[in-house]
Scaffold this active site. Structure first.
Site, PDB file in Angstrom:
ATOM      1  N   GLU A 141       0.825  -1.214   0.000  1.00  0.00           N
ATOM      2  CA  GLU A 141       0.000   0.000   0.000  1.00  0.00           C
ATOM      3  C   GLU A 141       0.857   1.261   0.000  1.00  0.00           C
ATOM      4  OE1 GLU A 141      -2.954  -0.304  -0.734  1.00  0.00           O
ATOM      5  OE2 GLU A 141      -3.793  -2.120   0.156  1.00  0.00           O
ATOM      6  N   HIS A 165      -2.661   1.762   8.526  1.00  0.00           N
ATOM      7  CA  HIS A 165      -3.753   1.019   7.897  1.00  0.00           C
ATOM      8  C   HIS A 165      -3.941  -0.300   8.638  1.00  0.00           C
ATOM      9  CE1 HIS A 165      -6.234  -1.063   5.039  1.00  0.00           C
ATOM     10  NE2 HIS A 165      -5.286  -1.914   4.729  1.00  0.00           N
ATOM     11  N   HIS A 167      -7.072  -3.634   9.725  1.00  0.00           N
ATOM     12  CA  HIS A 167      -8.288  -4.354   9.324  1.00  0.00           C
ATOM     13  C   HIS A 167      -9.169  -4.615  10.560  1.00  0.00           C
ATOM     14  CE1 HIS A 167      -5.883  -6.256   5.686  1.00  0.00           C
ATOM     15  NE2 HIS A 167      -6.065  -4.958   5.555  1.00  0.00           N
ATOM     16  N   GLU A 195     -17.185  10.833  23.096  1.00  0.00           N
ATOM     17  CA  GLU A 195     -15.850  11.352  22.768  1.00  0.00           C
ATOM     18  C   GLU A 195     -15.601  11.483  21.263  1.00  0.00           C
ATOM     19  OE1 GLU A 195     -12.852  12.038  24.781  1.00  0.00           O
ATOM     20  OE2 GLU A 195     -14.489  12.375  26.186  1.00  0.00           O
ATOM     21  N   HIS A 236     -12.729  -3.765   3.647  1.00  0.00           N
ATOM     22  CA  HIS A 236     -11.270  -3.900   3.724  1.00  0.00           C
ATOM     23  C   HIS A 236     -10.716  -3.417   5.064  1.00  0.00           C
ATOM     24  CE1 HIS A 236      -7.147  -3.446   1.540  1.00  0.00           C
ATOM     25  NE2 HIS A 236      -6.987  -3.615   2.834  1.00  0.00           N
TER      26      HIS A 236
END
Ligand code: 2HA
Ligand code: ZN
Length: 301
Positions: A141, A165, A167, A195, A236
């Site tokens: 990525e 990133h 999952h 919050e 994803h």
């Protein structure tokens, strides 16, 4: 030799010894790399990184580069074009997780699972200058990370340095059943837990399902991250950005926790999002007013 000469000799030896220790410090021991590794371990422990899932990049400061460059390879890798370009990242250095490498293993062998890459003067190619031993490459990525770093850097006046990133399962599950709209997701998350509007007052972006790893998803995500500091990838995962590792991990953690609360509330409520009790829009506005938050007004009703 008089007393002062011998004293000077002892002093010089002392300085040499201290320098020896300093140059003996490995990249793994430097504060930025310790923060990097800790985030990888924390993310693994949260259950967000099955197999080689997820990735992390950090745009190094000049001081980080100075403190680590004596350990760089004498022969860096050759330059690899990225298919994307950014003027404001010409000559930048990034710490990056490796493609196909597991977050779970980062703490055990940093130099195998993590690397430092340098960006060329044109801002369109990288080369490995440290780590990613045994033939490693930067995360698949990296084009997305690179483009998002560029827009977040611009959007925050240079403050943004970390892109993460992961999952996380509740965020992903919600993308199966909710409209893939930044407004819908942001409102659900803001109302899940008090919050949230404080932590991400600009909201979160949502990108429809796309093929991972390429320039298209990089462009779509970076377009949204001109506004948002986090972005959901349908079916994803989630991207989060921030000025440091704590803030970035904290943003990921807050969004996933709120998503988990929304999932549970939906299940307890027979699948309907028409909850008997929740935070009203007037309630959200009151928080915004009280704390003077830079809220995304378009997401309030
Ligand atoms: O690094 O998460 O999106 C593996 C991935 C690709
Ligand atoms: Zn992924």
């Amino acid at each position: 030799m008089d007393v002062m000469d011998s004293f000077q000799g002892m002093f010089d030896k002392g300085v040499a010894a201290v320098k020896g220790t300093v140059s003996g410090v490995a990249v793994e021991m430097l504060p930025f790399m310790q923060g990097f590794v800790r985030l990888c371990t924390d993310g693994w422990e949260q259950g967000w990184h099955e197999r080689n899932g997820g990735n992390l990049t950090y745009r190094m400061t000049d001081e980080d580069v100075r403190s680590s460059q004596s350990f760089f390879y004498e022969q860096p890798s050759s330059w690899m074009p990225m298919g994307v370009q950014a003027d404001n990242l010409r000559g930048a250095f990034f710490a990056v997780t490796g493609a196909g490498r597991f977050m779970r293993n980062v703490q055990l062998d940093v130099a195998h699972n993590v690397g430092i890459v340098e960006i060329n003067g044109a801002g369109d190619a990288w080369r490995i200058v440290w780590g990613l031993r045994d033939g490693g490459l930067p995360t698949s990525e990296f084009p997305s990370h690179f483009m998002i770093h560029s827009v977040r850097m611009q959007a925050t006046g240079g403050a943004s340095r970390v892109l993460y990133h992961a999952h996380p399962e509740n965020v992903i599950a919600l993308t199966k059943v909710m409209p893939l709209s930044s407004r819908e997701f942001t409102r659900a998350l803001w109302k899940a837990m008090t919050e949230c509007i404080i932590v991400f007052p600009k909201g979160v972006g949502v990108v429809e399902w796309m093929v991972p790893g390429g320039a298209d998803i990089a462009r779509a995500t970076s377009e949204l991250m001109k506004t948002y500091d986090a972005c959901i990838w349908a079916s994803h995962g989630l991207f989060a950005s921030g000025p440091d590792f704590d803030m970035t991990f904290g943003l990921m953690h807050t969004i996933e926790k709120a998503a988990g609360i929304h999932v549970k509330a939906l299940m307890l409520n027979g699948g309907s999002s028409d909850f008997p009790n929740t935070i009203t829009d007037d309630g959200l506005r009151a928080i915004v007013q009280e704390l003077n938050l830079p809220v995304n007004e378009a997401f309030l009703s």
